[in-house]
Design a protein around this motif. Structure first.
Motif, PDB file in Angstrom:
ATOM      1  N   ASN A 118      33.254  26.809  37.886  1.00 39.29           N
ATOM      2  CA  ASN A 118      32.663  28.291  36.949  1.00 39.29           C
ATOM      3  C   ASN A 118      31.129  28.108  37.781  1.00 39.29           C
ATOM      4  O   ASN A 118      30.823  29.423  38.079  1.00 39.29           O
ATOM      5  N   GLY A 163      31.892  29.107  40.995  1.00 43.48           N
ATOM      6  CA  GLY A 163      32.325  30.580  41.474  1.00 43.48           C
ATOM      7  C   GLY A 163      31.219  31.902  41.077  1.00 43.48           C
ATOM      8  O   GLY A 163      30.568  32.642  41.133  1.00 43.48           O
ATOM      9  N   ALA A 171      28.877  34.742  44.096  1.00 45.30           N
ATOM     10  CA  ALA A 171      29.436  36.042  43.461  1.00 45.30           C
ATOM     11  C   ALA A 171      27.924  36.500  43.094  1.00 45.30           C
ATOM     12  O   ALA A 171      28.108  37.846  43.586  1.00 45.30           O
ATOM     13  N   PRO A 194      32.511  44.459  41.943  1.00 44.42           N
ATOM     14  CA  PRO A 194      33.498  43.861  41.589  1.00 44.42           C
ATOM     15  C   PRO A 194      33.266  42.205  41.150  1.00 44.42           C
ATOM     16  O   PRO A 194      33.424  41.232  40.963  1.00 44.42           O
ATOM     17  N   PHE A 195      32.083  41.830  42.472  1.00 42.50           N
ATOM     18  CA  PHE A 195      31.533  40.384  42.533  1.00 42.50           C
ATOM     19  C   PHE A 195      30.172  40.636  40.996  1.00 42.50           C
ATOM     20  O   PHE A 195      30.251  39.648  40.681  1.00 42.50           O
ATOM     21  N   LEU A 205      32.697  39.320  37.728  1.00 41.33           N
ATOM     22  CA  LEU A 205      32.775  37.952  38.297  1.00 41.33           C
ATOM     23  C   LEU A 205      31.486  37.335  37.187  1.00 41.33           C
ATOM     24  O   LEU A 205      32.295  36.134  36.914  1.00 41.33           O
ATOM     25  N   ALA A 259      31.889  34.845  34.466  1.00 41.27           N
ATOM     26  CA  ALA A 259      31.660  33.353  34.972  1.00 41.27           C
ATOM     27  C   ALA A 259      30.775  32.785  33.834  1.00 41.27           C
ATOM     28  O   ALA A 259      30.954  31.679  33.292  1.00 41.27           O
ATOM     29  N   SER A 306      42.762  32.160  34.486  1.00 47.53           N
ATOM     30  CA  SER A 306      42.204  31.269  34.755  1.00 47.53           C
ATOM     31  C   SER A 306      40.395  32.190  35.330  1.00 47.53           C
ATOM     32  O   SER A 306      39.558  31.594  34.446  1.00 47.53           O
ATOM     33  N   ILE A 307      40.587  33.290  34.523  1.00 47.37           N
ATOM     34  CA  ILE A 307      39.301  34.395  34.408  1.00 47.37           C
ATOM     35  C   ILE A 307      38.714  34.022  32.770  1.00 47.37           C
ATOM     36  O   ILE A 307      37.850  33.728  33.028  1.00 47.37           O
TER      37      ILE A 307
END
Length: 328
Positions: A42, A45, A49, A64-65, A68, A72, A253-254
């Protein structure tokens, strides 16, 4: 005895009869290295991002990032949730859990102590309007689409902190001081991060790197996750006081397995990475008791379009007369 324990005694007996003791023991086993791997992924990630957001110029590439990154940040509250239930290590080290609690609370700007007290009281008071602080203070009091939609926007922050402040007012003075210190520290950290981004990269970088993920994406992650918790329930059946959400690799996952909320309330000490297996083992129980699985798209439609009431049985809930007349 608390409200939930008092009303869920038969449920606990039914669950104990459904699952073998050895299987339950395995489900409760804590794997600190796996937790560390999830937490590290995490952090990585979020960092990756952030790099992509800064490096990419066109909005359709970096947005999109930003999503994310926002999810996170939300997932740190999921990691904090594991700390609250002592589901990280078998060792009962208060010092380690205290450190992890503060670490995971920092990214979202909340107080670890407030979150702990608030969440454990929620478990104890589940099913009660008065004793469950989340239901009492945080759930929308009017079943209006515009009000429910606000939870998906930056308005979530004043809504949440107002609810938390009202509940915190009932805590002992020493705990209130601790919560105040922790909240000031997390807010100072957030402001420091924002100031550093502005000084180094300017306001546009701050807008896409900090403001969009924190103030616009985080509320979406929070509100959607909450939809899969206790809004579509059967108030008459403690086995259905949380919503059964279908497991999937994407949501696992998310949301770091926090989509398995019904399973979590059945067995709060089961680490989050064991919840998918627990759901599979409980399928016969769900079928026997008529527990219907939901998807987030279905829940969102029922919540905002069909305008279902929170903490009610959405299956049996008739369409409001205003909706019927408008379609006639």
């Amino acid at each position: 005895m608390n409200y939930y324990a008092d009303h869920a005694q038969q449920l606990k007996r039914d669950l104990a009869a459904e699952l073998p003791t050895d299987e339950l023991r395995r489900l409760h086993q804590k794997r600190p290295l796996l937790h560390a791997a999830v937490a590290l992924s995490n952090f990585i990630g979020l960092g990756a991002a952030a790099v992509a957001i800064v490096a990419l110029g066109r909005w359709y590439l970096w947005l999109p990032f930003a999503f994310l990154a926002g999810f996170a940040v939300f997932d740190f509250t999921v990691l904090l949730h594991e700390v609250v239930h002592r589901a990280v290590v078998a060792d009962k080290s208060d010092r380690l859990y205290r450190f992890l609690g503060l670490l995971y609370a920092m990214p979202s700007g909340i107080s670890a102590s407030q979150f702990t007290k608030w969440h454990l009281d929620h478990h104890a008071g589940l099913g009660s309007y008065e004793e469950d602080p989340k239901r009492h203070w945080l759930s929308p009091k009017r079943n209006a689409r515009w009000l429910k939609a606000l939870y998906f926007t930056p308005a979530l922050f004043p809504i949440y902190f107002r609810a938390a402040a009202k509940e915190t007012a009932s805590y002992p003075a020493e705990m209130r001081k601790t919560i105040s210190r922790e909240r000031l520290a997390t807010i100072a950290l957030q402001l420091g991060v924002l100031a550093a981004i502005v000084l180094i990269g300017g306001w546009f970088v701050a807008w896409k790197l900090y403001i969009i993920p924190i103030f616009f994406v985080f509320p979406i992650a929070f509100a959607l996750n909450r939809l899969g918790q206790h809004y579509d329930i059967d108030p008459e059946d403690p086995a259905k006081w949380a919503t059964l959400v279908k497991g999937s690799w994407f949501w696992d996952s998310i949301y770091l397995y926090s989509n398995y909320h019904l399973e979590h309330h059945y067995f709060p000490s089961v680490p989050f990475y064991n919840l998918p297996r627990l759901q599979k083992l409980l399928i016969p129980f769900y079928e026997k008791h008529g527990v219907t699985p939901r998807g987030y798209g279905e829940l969102l439609w029922s919540w905002l379009v069909l305008n279902r009431k929170p903490h009610s049985n959405w299956v049996e809930q008739p369409m409001p007369m205003t909706e019927v007349s408008s379609r006639a």
